[in-house]
Design a protein around this motif. Sequence first.
Motif, PDB file in Angstrom:
ATOM      1  N   HIS A 200       0.856  -1.186   0.000  1.00 53.91           N
ATOM      2  CA  HIS A 200       0.000   0.000   0.000  1.00 53.91           C
ATOM      3  C   HIS A 200       0.892   1.236   0.000  1.00 53.91           C
ATOM      4  O   HIS A 200       1.793   1.378   0.836  1.00 53.91           O
ATOM      5  CB  HIS A 200      -0.910   0.020   1.231  1.00 53.91           C
TER       6      HIS A 200
ATOM      7  N   VAL B  54       1.143   5.563  -0.134  1.00 52.18           N
ATOM      8  CA  VAL B  54       0.441   6.798   0.227  1.00 52.18           C
ATOM      9  C   VAL B  54       1.244   7.982  -0.291  1.00 52.18           C
ATOM     10  O   VAL B  54       2.445   8.107   0.010  1.00 52.18           O
ATOM     11  CB  VAL B  54       0.254   6.914   1.757  1.00 52.18           C
TER      12      VAL B  54
ATOM     13  N   THR C 180       3.718   2.179   2.973  1.00 50.56           N
ATOM     14  CA  THR C 180       3.345   2.035   4.388  1.00 50.56           C
ATOM     15  C   THR C 180       3.478   0.611   4.894  1.00 50.56           C
ATOM     16  O   THR C 180       3.583   0.386   6.096  1.00 50.56           O
ATOM     17  CB  THR C 180       1.910   2.521   4.619  1.00 50.56           C
TER      18      THR C 180
ATOM     19  N   THR D  95       3.342  -4.004   3.606  1.00 47.79           N
ATOM     20  CA  THR D  95       2.792  -5.038   2.741  1.00 47.79           C
ATOM     21  C   THR D  95       1.344  -5.301   3.141  1.00 47.79           C
ATOM     22  O   THR D  95       0.966  -5.108   4.296  1.00 47.79           O
ATOM     23  CB  THR D  95       3.597  -6.338   2.847  1.00 47.79           C
ATOM     24  N   VAL D  96       0.544  -5.733   2.181  1.00 45.02           N
ATOM     25  CA  VAL D  96      -0.858  -6.067   2.438  1.00 45.02           C
ATOM     26  C   VAL D  96      -0.949  -7.585   2.571  1.00 45.02           C
ATOM     27  O   VAL D  96      -0.707  -8.317   1.608  1.00 45.02           O
ATOM     28  CB  VAL D  96      -1.773  -5.574   1.303  1.00 45.02           C
TER      29      VAL D  96
ATOM     30  N   ASN E 218      -9.952  -3.873  -5.096  1.00 42.82           N
ATOM     31  CA  ASN E 218      -9.713  -2.690  -4.275  1.00 42.82           C
ATOM     32  C   ASN E 218     -10.997  -1.917  -4.004  1.00 42.82           C
ATOM     33  O   ASN E 218     -11.136  -1.300  -2.940  1.00 42.82           O
ATOM     34  CB  ASN E 218      -8.665  -1.789  -4.929  1.00 42.82           C
TER      35      ASN E 218
ATOM     36  N   ARG F 263     -12.360  -3.833  -1.148  1.00 43.10           N
ATOM     37  CA  ARG F 263     -11.582  -3.616   0.077  1.00 43.10           C
ATOM     38  C   ARG F 263     -11.846  -2.224   0.645  1.00 43.10           C
ATOM     39  O   ARG F 263     -11.946  -2.048   1.861  1.00 43.10           O
ATOM     40  CB  ARG F 263     -10.085  -3.819  -0.203  1.00 43.10           C
ATOM     41  N   ASP F 264     -11.951  -1.222  -0.227  1.00 46.33           N
ATOM     42  CA  ASP F 264     -12.275   0.132   0.227  1.00 46.33           C
ATOM     43  C   ASP F 264     -13.639   0.153   0.917  1.00 46.33           C
ATOM     44  O   ASP F 264     -13.809   0.774   1.978  1.00 46.33           O
ATOM     45  CB  ASP F 264     -12.276   1.100  -0.955  1.00 46.33           C
TER      46      ASP F 264
ATOM     47  N   CYS G 213     -10.920  -2.259   4.357  1.00 39.68           N
ATOM     48  CA  CYS G 213      -9.622  -2.936   4.324  1.00 39.68           C
ATOM     49  C   CYS G 213      -8.611  -2.109   3.527  1.00 39.68           C
ATOM     50  O   CYS G 213      -8.985  -1.335   2.641  1.00 39.68           O
ATOM     51  CB  CYS G 213      -9.756  -4.320   3.685  1.00 39.68           C
ATOM     52  N   VAL G 214      -7.345  -2.295   3.846  1.00 37.62           N
ATOM     53  CA  VAL G 214      -6.282  -1.576   3.139  1.00 37.62           C
ATOM     54  C   VAL G 214      -6.196  -2.084   1.710  1.00 37.62           C
ATOM     55  O   VAL G 214      -6.080  -3.295   1.477  1.00 37.62           O
ATOM     56  CB  VAL G 214      -4.926  -1.779   3.841  1.00 37.62           C
ATOM     57  N   PRO G 215      -6.267  -1.200   0.711  1.00 37.98           N
ATOM     58  CA  PRO G 215      -6.199  -1.644  -0.686  1.00 37.98           C
ATOM     59  C   PRO G 215      -4.772  -1.989  -1.117  1.00 37.98           C
ATOM     60  O   PRO G 215      -3.798  -1.503  -0.545  1.00 37.98           O
ATOM     61  CB  PRO G 215      -6.723  -0.442  -1.467  1.00 37.98           C
TER      62      PRO G 215
ATOM     63  N   ASN H 236      -2.495  -1.132  -3.816  1.00 35.53           N
ATOM     64  CA  ASN H 236      -2.389  -0.178  -4.921  1.00 35.53           C
ATOM     65  C   ASN H 236      -1.056  -0.242  -5.657  1.00 35.53           C
ATOM     66  O   ASN H 236      -0.765   0.578  -6.515  1.00 35.53           O
ATOM     67  CB  ASN H 236      -2.689   1.251  -4.469  1.00 35.53           C
TER      68      ASN H 236
END
Length: 325
Positions: free
Chosen positions: A88, A90, A99, A101-102, A188, A191-192, A196-198, A200
């Motif tokens: 992810h 930002v 930020t 790993t997902v 995504n 998840r949004d 949940c964290v997408p 990207n």
Amino acid sequence: MTDSSPVLAVVAPWLLEAAAVAGRAPALETLFWRGRRRKHLPESASRLYWHLFDRTPVDGDLPVGALCRYADTGEAFEGCWLKADPVHLVADRDRVMLTGTVTGLEFREIQSLVKSFNDLFGEDGWQLEAGTDGLRMRTPLSCAANTTPVDEVVGRDIHPLLPDGPDRLEWHRFLTELQMLLHGSPINEERDASGCVPVNSLWPWGAGELPRSVASPWGSVHTRDGFVTGLTRRGGGSVEAVPDSFDRLPNFGHRLLALPAPNSEGWELSMSFWEEQWFLPLVKAVRAQRLGRLLLYPGNGWEVTITSGRLRRFWRRPRPLKGAV
């Protein structure tokens, strides 16, 4: 390694950091401070394992992606492969921060991501696939790329850490297109909507072709790591499960044990477990000479050699490991 007595190498590149956070660990401290210590090894986990398999040091990438794929397939293949970790990003003014790993993606999410990727990039020679050790990709670009492992990028601006080398601009264009693809992907959007964290972007690292051969000095290797599994199997070695405690570890031959890192939020509790199930029994086994030699690789470039004679040096009193980090 010509000595016929059992030799065990315990590799845990996270260990010193965990011990510094968790507090006192008497058995581990005894092993570390009474052993013969040398700080001469790579601090990167993958480069440490590369060294322990008697591989020639390289300036560029290690073939992490290719060896992880070989760990799954067991068959030789061609092409340049990399790890491709879901991450992810930002945007922050003139920076783009990674930020983290997902993790915890569902099977259907992974399949959707793989299909979307291959539908868009497949005709150009790219390929994304899911394996036991996560996602990996094949690239038609040069294998001379210099990449940065994802754990060294977390919390940092990605721009100076993007793949470098002869195809630098092509890599940057590819990643921009990939981020545009993921921005509007169905997974995504879901998840949004669910908070949940997408995903990207994907972070590519560990570029290389499969080594033709690997000379392994280890009779058996206990690991859950795909890269270490690939190295072992490419060298014709035996890969075994990581046991729950030292008492369940076979006590013969030259063995390498790769201890998996615990969740950083539970290091104090985990250290109690490692002390009880591993380090205290290891101290007892070396003292009783059931182990001829213990090699400990606790991170930060340290190599510690422990023998029964070393443990009798009572004047070397164990002390907190914070000073060794």
